[in-house]
Design a protein around this motif. Structure first.
Motif, PDB file in Angstrom:
ATOM      1  N   LEU A 128      -6.208   3.828  -0.184  1.00  0.00           N
ATOM      2  CA  LEU A 128      -5.154   4.202   0.750  1.00  0.00           C
ATOM      3  C   LEU A 128      -5.160   3.288   1.971  1.00  0.00           C
ATOM      4  CD1 LEU A 128      -2.897   6.207   1.225  1.00  0.00           C
ATOM      5  CD2 LEU A 128      -4.567   7.784   2.218  1.00  0.00           C
ATOM      6  N   ALA A 129      -6.342   2.942   2.458  1.00  0.00           N
ATOM      7  CA  ALA A 129      -6.440   2.015   3.590  1.00  0.00           C
ATOM      8  C   ALA A 129      -5.850   0.658   3.226  1.00  0.00           C
ATOM      9  CB  ALA A 129      -7.900   1.868   4.014  1.00  0.00           C
ATOM     10  N   THR A 130      -6.137   0.190   2.015  1.00  0.00           N
ATOM     11  CA  THR A 130      -5.587  -1.088   1.558  1.00  0.00           C
ATOM     12  C   THR A 130      -4.069  -1.030   1.478  1.00  0.00           C
ATOM     13  OG1 THR A 130      -7.594  -1.535   0.270  1.00  0.00           O
ATOM     14  CG2 THR A 130      -5.610  -2.769  -0.321  1.00  0.00           C
ATOM     15  N   GLU A 131      -3.549   0.075   0.968  1.00  0.00           N
ATOM     16  CA  GLU A 131      -2.099   0.220   0.834  1.00  0.00           C
ATOM     17  C   GLU A 131      -1.407   0.253   2.191  1.00  0.00           C
ATOM     18  OE1 GLU A 131       1.265   3.232  -1.083  1.00  0.00           O
ATOM     19  OE2 GLU A 131      -0.872   3.610  -1.402  1.00  0.00           O
ATOM     20  N   ILE A 132      -2.015   0.908   3.160  1.00  0.00           N
ATOM     21  CA  ILE A 132      -1.406   1.000   4.487  1.00  0.00           C
ATOM     22  C   ILE A 132      -1.272  -0.381   5.113  1.00  0.00           C
ATOM     23  CG2 ILE A 132      -1.882   1.754   6.858  1.00  0.00           C
ATOM     24  CD1 ILE A 132      -2.904   4.381   5.651  1.00  0.00           C
ATOM     25  N   VAL A 133      -2.309  -1.201   4.995  1.00  0.00           N
ATOM     26  CA  VAL A 133      -2.240  -2.554   5.557  1.00  0.00           C
ATOM     27  C   VAL A 133      -1.174  -3.375   4.831  1.00  0.00           C
ATOM     28  CG1 VAL A 133      -3.500  -4.702   5.934  1.00  0.00           C
ATOM     29  CG2 VAL A 133      -4.638  -2.509   6.319  1.00  0.00           C
ATOM     30  N   ALA A 134      -1.153  -3.291   3.502  1.00  0.00           N
ATOM     31  CA  ALA A 134      -0.184  -4.071   2.731  1.00  0.00           C
ATOM     32  C   ALA A 134       1.247  -3.637   3.025  1.00  0.00           C
ATOM     33  CB  ALA A 134      -0.479  -3.925   1.237  1.00  0.00           C
ATOM     34  N   THR A 135       1.456  -2.337   3.201  1.00  0.00           N
ATOM     35  CA  THR A 135       2.805  -1.811   3.397  1.00  0.00           C
ATOM     36  C   THR A 135       3.309  -2.008   4.821  1.00  0.00           C
ATOM     37  OG1 THR A 135       2.383  -0.121   1.711  1.00  0.00           O
ATOM     38  CG2 THR A 135       4.250   0.255   3.184  1.00  0.00           C
ATOM     39  N   LEU A 136       2.420  -1.882   5.792  1.00  0.00           N
ATOM     40  CA  LEU A 136       2.851  -1.840   7.193  1.00  0.00           C
ATOM     41  C   LEU A 136       2.366  -3.025   8.020  1.00  0.00           C
ATOM     42  CD1 LEU A 136       2.270   1.973   7.840  1.00  0.00           C
ATOM     43  CD2 LEU A 136       4.397   0.820   7.200  1.00  0.00           C
ATOM     44  N   HIS A 137       1.883  -4.063   7.362  1.00  0.00           N
ATOM     45  CA  HIS A 137       1.387  -5.218   8.120  1.00  0.00           C
ATOM     46  C   HIS A 137       2.476  -5.818   8.992  1.00  0.00           C
ATOM     47  CE1 HIS A 137       0.259  -9.477   8.770  1.00  0.00           C
ATOM     48  NE2 HIS A 137      -0.948  -8.966   8.929  1.00  0.00           N
ATOM     49  N   ASP A 138       3.680  -5.950   8.461  1.00  0.00           N
ATOM     50  CA  ASP A 138       4.772  -6.552   9.227  1.00  0.00           C
ATOM     51  C   ASP A 138       5.234  -5.661  10.373  1.00  0.00           C
ATOM     52  OD1 ASP A 138       4.699  -8.729   7.577  1.00  0.00           O
ATOM     53  OD2 ASP A 138       6.385  -8.098   6.322  1.00  0.00           O
ATOM     54  N   GLU A 139       4.816  -4.407  10.365  1.00  0.00           N
ATOM     55  CA  GLU A 139       5.192  -3.488  11.440  1.00  0.00           C
ATOM     56  C   GLU A 139       4.083  -3.332  12.479  1.00  0.00           C
ATOM     57  OE1 GLU A 139       7.149   0.140  10.146  1.00  0.00           O
ATOM     58  OE2 GLU A 139       7.425  -0.750   8.157  1.00  0.00           O
ATOM     59  N   GLY A 140       3.001  -4.097  12.320  1.00  0.00           N
ATOM     60  CA  GLY A 140       1.975  -4.098  13.355  1.00  0.00           C
ATOM     61  C   GLY A 140       0.613  -3.596  12.956  1.00  0.00           C
ATOM     62  N   VAL A 141       0.436  -3.141  11.715  1.00  0.00           N
ATOM     63  CA  VAL A 141      -0.884  -2.693  11.271  1.00  0.00           C
ATOM     64  C   VAL A 141      -1.710  -3.912  10.872  1.00  0.00           C
ATOM     65  CG1 VAL A 141      -2.154  -1.431   9.497  1.00  0.00           C
ATOM     66  CG2 VAL A 141      -0.117  -0.419  10.529  1.00  0.00           C
ATOM     67  N   VAL A 142      -2.870  -4.081  11.500  1.00  0.00           N
ATOM     68  CA  VAL A 142      -3.710  -5.245  11.210  1.00  0.00           C
ATOM     69  C   VAL A 142      -4.996  -4.875  10.481  1.00  0.00           C
ATOM     70  CG1 VAL A 142      -2.788  -6.586  13.119  1.00  0.00           C
ATOM     71  CG2 VAL A 142      -4.780  -5.125  13.502  1.00  0.00           C
ATOM     72  N   GLY A 143      -5.280  -3.591  10.360  1.00  0.00           N
ATOM     73  CA  GLY A 143      -6.485  -3.184   9.647  1.00  0.00           C
ATOM     74  C   GLY A 143      -6.510  -1.685   9.433  1.00  0.00           C
ATOM     75  N   ALA A 144      -7.235  -1.262   8.399  1.00  0.00           N
ATOM     76  CA  ALA A 144      -7.399   0.165   8.129  1.00  0.00           C
ATOM     77  C   ALA A 144      -8.685   0.359   7.347  1.00  0.00           C
ATOM     78  CB  ALA A 144      -6.208   0.723   7.344  1.00  0.00           C
ATOM     79  N   ALA A 145      -9.341   1.480   7.588  1.00  0.00           N
ATOM     80  CA  ALA A 145     -10.603   1.775   6.913  1.00  0.00           C
ATOM     81  C   ALA A 145     -10.814   3.281   6.899  1.00  0.00           C
ATOM     82  CB  ALA A 145     -11.763   1.093   7.629  1.00  0.00           C
ATOM     83  N   PRO A 146     -11.611   3.776   5.954  1.00  0.00           N
ATOM     84  CA  PRO A 146     -11.939   5.205   5.976  1.00  0.00           C
ATOM     85  C   PRO A 146     -12.664   5.577   7.269  1.00  0.00           C
ATOM     86  CG  PRO A 146     -12.500   4.234   3.850  1.00  0.00           C
ATOM     87  CD  PRO A 146     -12.169   3.093   4.767  1.00  0.00           C
ATOM     88  N   ASP A 147     -12.357   6.744   7.790  1.00  0.00           N
ATOM     89  CA  ASP A 147     -13.078   7.309   8.930  1.00  0.00           C
ATOM     90  C   ASP A 147     -13.978   8.401   8.371  1.00  0.00           C
ATOM     91  OD1 ASP A 147     -14.015   8.488  11.210  1.00  0.00           O
ATOM     92  OD2 ASP A 147     -12.056   8.782  12.146  1.00  0.00           O
ATOM     93  N   VAL A 148     -15.247   8.063   8.145  1.00  0.00           N
ATOM     94  CA  VAL A 148     -16.132   8.997   7.443  1.00  0.00           C
ATOM     95  C   VAL A 148     -16.365  10.273   8.237  1.00  0.00           C
ATOM     96  CG1 VAL A 148     -17.286   7.135   6.209  1.00  0.00           C
ATOM     97  CG2 VAL A 148     -18.262   7.971   8.365  1.00  0.00           C
ATOM     98  N   TYR A 149     -16.222  10.218   9.559  1.00  0.00           N
ATOM     99  CA  TYR A 149     -16.499  11.387  10.387  1.00  0.00           C
ATOM    100  C   TYR A 149     -15.475  12.504  10.176  1.00  0.00           C
ATOM    101  CZ  TYR A 149     -19.614   8.173  12.867  1.00  0.00           C
ATOM    102  OH  TYR A 149     -20.607   7.269  13.187  1.00  0.00           O
ATOM    103  N   THR A 150     -14.281  12.140   9.717  1.00  0.00           N
ATOM    104  CA  THR A 150     -13.222  13.135   9.522  1.00  0.00           C
ATOM    105  C   THR A 150     -12.711  13.195   8.086  1.00  0.00           C
ATOM    106  OG1 THR A 150     -11.435  11.571  10.035  1.00  0.00           O
ATOM    107  CG2 THR A 150     -12.429  12.767  11.888  1.00  0.00           C
ATOM    108  N   GLY A 151     -13.041  12.188   7.281  1.00  0.00           N
ATOM    109  CA  GLY A 151     -12.442  12.096   5.960  1.00  0.00           C
ATOM    110  C   GLY A 151     -10.997  11.652   6.038  1.00  0.00           C
ATOM    111  N   GLY A 152     -10.653  10.990   7.135  1.00  0.00           N
ATOM    112  CA  GLY A 152      -9.307  10.462   7.326  1.00  0.00           C
ATOM    113  C   GLY A 152      -9.335   8.950   7.391  1.00  0.00           C
ATOM    114  N   LEU A 153      -8.463   8.385   8.218  1.00  0.00           N
ATOM    115  CA  LEU A 153      -8.325   6.935   8.297  1.00  0.00           C
ATOM    116  C   LEU A 153      -8.385   6.454   9.736  1.00  0.00           C
ATOM    117  CD1 LEU A 153      -5.404   6.645   5.757  1.00  0.00           C
ATOM    118  CD2 LEU A 153      -7.690   5.699   5.397  1.00  0.00           C
ATOM    119  N   HIS A 154      -8.998   5.286   9.913  1.00  0.00           N
ATOM    120  CA  HIS A 154      -8.987   4.596  11.199  1.00  0.00           C
ATOM    121  C   HIS A 154      -8.112   3.366  11.028  1.00  0.00           C
ATOM    122  CE1 HIS A 154     -11.288   2.073  14.405  1.00  0.00           C
ATOM    123  NE2 HIS A 154     -10.121   2.497  14.847  1.00  0.00           N
TER     124      HIS A 154
END
Length: 235
Positions: free
Chosen positions: A134-160
């Motif tokens: 999911l982190a990989t998809e977010i970067v690929a989909t939204l890179h042109d809109e300003g997303v430069v990186g994404a990774a799992p946030d283990v503390y919440t089970g969400g995304l950073h």
């Protein structure tokens, strides 16, 4: 999210349901050491670590890491407690199947083999098998809109998610777009933490604000270079 200690007596401390059917095992859980002070944070919310890990601590962390790598659908991540006096493991909601039972047994076995270090569990939103692609998809989909990186946030089970500081309206304007990608791909909402990528100007200003004299001198040079580059049209 809930914190629990994995009892050295076995799996009974791993889930509330297990405690309900095996009350004798509850005595193995030290309720005064429920992991609430395991993770200590700085003012910006990031975890801090003090001291260093022992060889035995590293052996426990390595065994847990191998188990988690083998079971990405049942695990999210691991963090050393701030003082390296225990570990926190982050797990998604427990599945009700034979594979889950086998995983629980192996996790308990590893914990029992290192009784000097408590291992706490925190239930989080999703497993790493969901978060990594999911982190990989977010970067690929939204890179042109300003997303430069994404990774799992283990503390919440969400995304950073990291966004470009120069993108207009950042970071709030992207939150709904990220949520759309998450909902479409994962079929559920997930905790989301946004941070802004520091460019040379922002990094220099931050260093001047908090650094030593040597740090400040280096930061000022970086700041002047950034300003000169901007004035000259070099980005």
């Amino acid at each position: 999210m809930t914190n629990r200690t994995i009892a050295s007596a076995g799996l009974a401390a791993l889930t509330a349901a297990a405690l309900a059917v095996a009350p004798s095992a509850a005595a193995a859980v030290d309720v005064a050491a429920d992991g609430s002070t395991c993770i200590q944070r700085l003012d910006d919310g990031s975890q801090t670590w003090i001291g260093s890990a022992t060889t035995e601590f590293n052996a426990l962390a390595e065994e847990l890491g191998e188990l988690f790598a083998d079971h990405p659908g049942r695990t999210t991540g691991i963090a050393a407690c701030t003082h390296y006096d225990g570990l926190m493991v982050f797990l998604p909601p427990r599945a009700d199947d034979e594979g889950q039972d086998a995983f629980d047994e192996e996790l308990s076995r590893i914990v029992r083999s290192h009784p000097e270090y408590p291992v706490y569990t925190t239930e989080v939103a999703a497993a790493s098998v969901v978060l990594v692609p999911l982190a990989t998809e977010i970067v690929a989909t939204l890179h042109d809109e300003g997303v430069v990186g994404a990774a799992p946030d283990v503390y919440t089970g969400g995304l950073h998610v990291t966004v470009d500081s120069l993108t207009v309206g950042m970071p709030e304007s992207l939150r709904s777009r990220i949520d759309e990608v998450v909902q479409r791909s994962a079929g559920m909402a997930l905790p989301l933490r946004l941070s802004v990528q520091e460019g040379p100007y922002e990094a220099a200003v931050a260093t001047v604000a908090r650094g030593s004299a040597v740090d400040v001198l280096a930061a000022l040079r970086l700041l002047f270079a950034a300003v000169a580059s901007f004035a000259g049209g070099g980005g």
